[in-house]
Design a protein around this motif. Structure first.
Motif, PDB file in Angstrom:
ATOM      1  N   GLY A  70     -17.570  51.730  39.957  1.00  0.00           N
ATOM      2  CA  GLY A  70     -17.521  50.780  38.848  1.00  0.00           C
ATOM      3  C   GLY A  70     -18.825  50.681  38.065  1.00  0.00           C
ATOM      4  O   GLY A  70     -18.879  50.009  37.032  1.00  0.00           O
ATOM      5  N   PHE A  71     -19.867  51.366  38.556  1.00  0.00           N
ATOM      6  CA  PHE A  71     -21.197  51.214  37.949  1.00  0.00           C
ATOM      7  C   PHE A  71     -21.266  51.531  36.444  1.00  0.00           C
ATOM      8  O   PHE A  71     -21.831  50.743  35.678  1.00  0.00           O
ATOM      9  N   LYS A  78     -16.322  43.136  32.428  1.00  0.00           N
ATOM     10  CA  LYS A  78     -16.197  42.020  33.391  1.00  0.00           C
ATOM     11  C   LYS A  78     -15.699  42.538  34.745  1.00  0.00           C
ATOM     12  O   LYS A  78     -14.962  43.517  34.804  1.00  0.00           O
ATOM     13  N   LYS A  79     -16.080  41.822  35.802  1.00  0.00           N
ATOM     14  CA  LYS A  79     -15.689  42.234  37.155  1.00  0.00           C
ATOM     15  C   LYS A  79     -14.171  42.320  37.304  1.00  0.00           C
ATOM     16  O   LYS A  79     -13.646  43.231  37.937  1.00  0.00           O
ATOM     17  N   ALA A  80     -13.465  41.365  36.717  1.00  0.00           N
ATOM     18  CA  ALA A  80     -12.009  41.323  36.826  1.00  0.00           C
ATOM     19  C   ALA A  80     -11.371  42.542  36.161  1.00  0.00           C
ATOM     20  O   ALA A  80     -10.286  42.981  36.546  1.00  0.00           O
ATOM     21  N   GLU A  81     -12.075  43.079  35.183  1.00  0.00           N
ATOM     22  CA  GLU A  81     -11.570  44.243  34.461  1.00  0.00           C
ATOM     23  C   GLU A  81     -11.865  45.516  35.266  1.00  0.00           C
ATOM     24  O   GLU A  81     -11.090  46.467  35.249  1.00  0.00           O
ATOM     25  N   ILE A  82     -13.002  45.487  35.956  1.00  0.00           N
ATOM     26  CA  ILE A  82     -13.474  46.669  36.670  1.00  0.00           C
ATOM     27  C   ILE A  82     -12.674  46.926  37.945  1.00  0.00           C
ATOM     28  O   ILE A  82     -12.289  48.063  38.227  1.00  0.00           O
ATOM     29  N   ALA A  83     -12.379  45.855  38.696  1.00  0.00           N
ATOM     30  CA  ALA A  83     -11.733  46.008  40.011  1.00  0.00           C
ATOM     31  C   ALA A  83     -10.457  46.855  39.979  1.00  0.00           C
ATOM     32  O   ALA A  83     -10.340  47.798  40.777  1.00  0.00           O
ATOM     33  N   ALA A 126      -9.956  50.613  41.744  1.00  0.00           N
ATOM     34  CA  ALA A 126      -8.883  50.861  42.713  1.00  0.00           C
ATOM     35  C   ALA A 126      -8.066  52.079  42.293  1.00  0.00           C
ATOM     36  O   ALA A 126      -7.735  52.946  43.120  1.00  0.00           O
ATOM     37  N   GLU A 127      -7.765  52.145  41.016  1.00  0.00           N
ATOM     38  CA  GLU A 127      -6.980  53.247  40.460  1.00  0.00           C
ATOM     39  C   GLU A 127      -7.708  54.591  40.639  1.00  0.00           C
ATOM     40  O   GLU A 127      -7.124  55.595  41.051  1.00  0.00           O
ATOM     41  N   ALA A 160     -18.369  60.681  43.465  1.00  0.00           N
ATOM     42  CA  ALA A 160     -19.079  61.080  42.247  1.00  0.00           C
ATOM     43  C   ALA A 160     -18.096  61.425  41.127  1.00  0.00           C
ATOM     44  O   ALA A 160     -18.316  61.085  39.960  1.00  0.00           O
ATOM     45  N   ILE A 161     -16.990  62.073  41.491  1.00  0.00           N
ATOM     46  CA  ILE A 161     -15.972  62.426  40.496  1.00  0.00           C
ATOM     47  C   ILE A 161     -15.308  61.154  39.948  1.00  0.00           C
ATOM     48  O   ILE A 161     -15.170  60.980  38.735  1.00  0.00           O
ATOM     49  N   ALA A 162     -14.955  60.246  40.857  1.00  0.00           N
ATOM     50  CA  ALA A 162     -14.334  58.983  40.427  1.00  0.00           C
ATOM     51  C   ALA A 162     -15.276  58.223  39.490  1.00  0.00           C
ATOM     52  O   ALA A 162     -14.865  57.692  38.465  1.00  0.00           O
ATOM     53  N   ARG A 163     -16.562  58.187  39.846  1.00  0.00           N
ATOM     54  CA  ARG A 163     -17.553  57.494  39.024  1.00  0.00           C
ATOM     55  C   ARG A 163     -17.664  58.130  37.636  1.00  0.00           C
ATOM     56  O   ARG A 163     -17.731  57.437  36.628  1.00  0.00           O
ATOM     57  N   ALA A 164     -17.662  59.481  37.630  1.00  0.00           N
ATOM     58  CA  ALA A 164     -17.797  60.183  36.348  1.00  0.00           C
ATOM     59  C   ALA A 164     -16.591  59.935  35.446  1.00  0.00           C
ATOM     60  O   ALA A 164     -16.691  60.018  34.227  1.00  0.00           O
ATOM     61  N   LEU A 165     -15.442  59.606  36.072  1.00  0.00           N
ATOM     62  CA  LEU A 165     -14.231  59.389  35.278  1.00  0.00           C
ATOM     63  C   LEU A 165     -14.068  57.930  34.826  1.00  0.00           C
ATOM     64  O   LEU A 165     -13.208  57.624  34.009  1.00  0.00           O
ATOM     65  N   ALA A 166     -14.922  57.046  35.370  1.00  0.00           N
ATOM     66  CA  ALA A 166     -14.709  55.605  35.177  1.00  0.00           C
ATOM     67  C   ALA A 166     -14.581  55.187  33.722  1.00  0.00           C
ATOM     68  O   ALA A 166     -13.698  54.412  33.373  1.00  0.00           O
TER      69      ALA A 166
END
Lengths: 250, 223
Positions: free
Chosen positions: A105-106, A114-119, A123-124, A151-157
């Motif tokens: 989520g970084f 917002k945190k509520a938007e990020i969570a 998860a997805e 790292a892949i998930a982060r890069a796609l965030a």
């Protein structure tokens, strides 16, 4: 579409240690490609990736993303351009003090979401890379393959248009490499995202890249459809890379 | 022993409280100044996110100049400033001024050392995620280095505790003052031993607390 045009990068220009890392490199990456950039160590492919990820400014030439030169951006425009490109590093470069979920989520936190938007987004993404059960673990508790998935998930965030991968499998064993490549292929199919993979391993290109560019001695040697290039290599370096690979496999 | 405690008990309690007061307030103020200075030293250095080699060299030189002054001399040297800030140059509160001036550059170098431990690749990754320089400092540098910063904090606190003993010798109160007046000037060895034991206990407590915090905050172990 990414057009790399006459890209030249010279380090320490005008000094005794002048080093030409890239010389007049031109090729195009189309949307939705899984594009392999292959070359030997020191050929200049890492510099090329650093230019594409906007960590280095080219000495001359440009990088056009959808017609806009992104290589000389500064300030806010540069930050926006960074968000359009996800980067997966060879050494993962995860935040060691943050959990897997916070790592993923970084980029969104940085963008002020917002945190509520990020969570739910986190998860997805963790679901996508198959690490849903590791959300609250720390990177130190994960294996190399799992770290690369984070790292892949982060890069796609932040929903980038392009995913740049620097030697994404060189630190992984052969089975994990296979899984990682399958994951990248899956992401490409599901999200339609353009993936650029820098590698020295011809097997990686052969397994998942539909297009390839061969870089040799700071220059573009040849490029095009992977099948065509590998079936009828025109340059010595491609023949050498293919020959070496086949010799090893035999 | 009991007779000694009855005679000096309240003195020892007051002195310990004064020492703790000087140490804690000075450490807090030294970090208030030293932490931003340490960040500046780190980010302006070669390869930093605000690379400015000339400024970094000049700034580093000033920091080291301040650090090279022996504390005793610095303490006398800044008396006019101490009077200006604290209104007096005697007592525990007045001692905080030279303590902070001496400790802040030390803290700056300690902080710099901790921040340098953060992997350069992680900073580049943050840049690639669209982090601003401010975000790289506040969300990456200062967060990733927490365990190391805490370990540095324990070293700084104990160093400042040592400095307070010197201020004690010139009338700032605290355990150093007690040791000086009774142990040195009146040659009462017992009270000297007591202050030494108290100082050792204080140092052990500080070290233990910070070690626990540092260990708890460190997520790099794969347990």
């Amino acid at each position: 579409m990414i057009q790399i045009e006459h890209l030249t990068k010279i380090f320490g220009e005008g000094t005794a240690e002048e080093c030409v890392a890239l010389k007049d490199v031109t090729f195009t990456i189309a949307d939705g490609d899984i594009f392999g950039i292959i070359g030997m160590s020191g050929a200049g492919k890492s510099t090329l990736l650093r230019c594409l990820s906007l960590l280095e400014t080219p000495t001359s030439g440009c990088i056009l993303q959808d017609g806009v030169d992104i290589s000389t951006l500064r300030g806010k425009a540069l930050i926006d351009a960074h968000r359009k490109t996800g980067v997966v590093f060879q050494g993962y470069n995860l935040l060691m003090q943050k959990t897997v979920a916070d790592n993923v989520g970084f980029p969104l936190r940085l963008a002020g979401k917002k945190k509520a938007e990020i969570a739910p987004r986190v998860a997805e993404l963790l679901e996508l890379v198959g690490l849903a059960d590791k959300a609250s673990a720390y990177p130190a508790q994960l294996s190399g393959g799992q770290k690369q998935r984070v790292a892949i998930a982060r890069a796609l965030a932040s929903n980038p248009e392009v995913l740049l991968c620097d030697e994404p499998t060189s630190a992984l064993d052969s089975l994990t490499t296979k899984q990682m490549l399958a994951l990248l292929k899956d992401i490409n199919a599901k999200l339609g995202i353009t993936i650029v993979i820098i590698t020295h391993a011809i097997s990686v290109v052969r397994t998942i890249c539909n297009k390839v560019a061969v870089i040799d001695a700071s220059q573009f040697a040849e490029g095009g459809e992977t099948k065509a290039i590998f079936a009828h290599p025109q340059s010595n370096i491609t023949r050498l890379l293919l020959g070496k690979d086949e010799a090893r496999e035999a | 022993m009991t007779e000694l405690l009855a005679r000096y008990g309240s003195l020892l309690v007051t002195a310990t409280a004064e020492t703790l007061y000087m140490t804690l307030i000075s450490t807090a103020c030294a970090y208030l100044l030293g932490l931003p200075l340490g960040v500046l030293l780190t980010i302006t250095s070669k390869g930093g996110i605000l690379e400015t080699p000339r400024f970094n060299a000049a700034f580093g030189w000033v920091i080291d100049m301040l650090r090279s002054l022996p504390f005793m001399i610095l303490m006398f040297f800044v008396i006019p400033l101490t009077r200006l800030i604290a209104g007096t140059s005697i007592g525990a509160t007045a001692a905080i001024v030279p303590l902070v001036i001496a400790a802040a550059p030390f803290v700056a170098r300690m902080v710099e050392q901790s921040l340098r431990e953060v992997d350069h690749g992680v900073l580049e990754a943050a840049r690639c995620m669209g982090a601003t320089r401010w975000q790289i400092v506040t969300r990456v540098l200062l967060v990733e280095s927490v365990p190391s910063l805490v370990r540095g904090l324990s070293i700084s606190t104990i160093t400042i505790l040592g400095y307070t003993a010197i201020t004690g010798a010139v009338g700032a109160g605290g355990l150093g003052n007690l040791a000086f007046r009774f142990g040195y000037q009146r040659y009462e060895k017992d009270i000297m031993y007591f202050t030494i034991i108290l100082l050792i206990i204080l140092v052990c407590i500080i070290q233990t607390i910070f070690s626990i915090i540092a260990k708890r905050s460190d997520k790099r172990q794969s347990v």
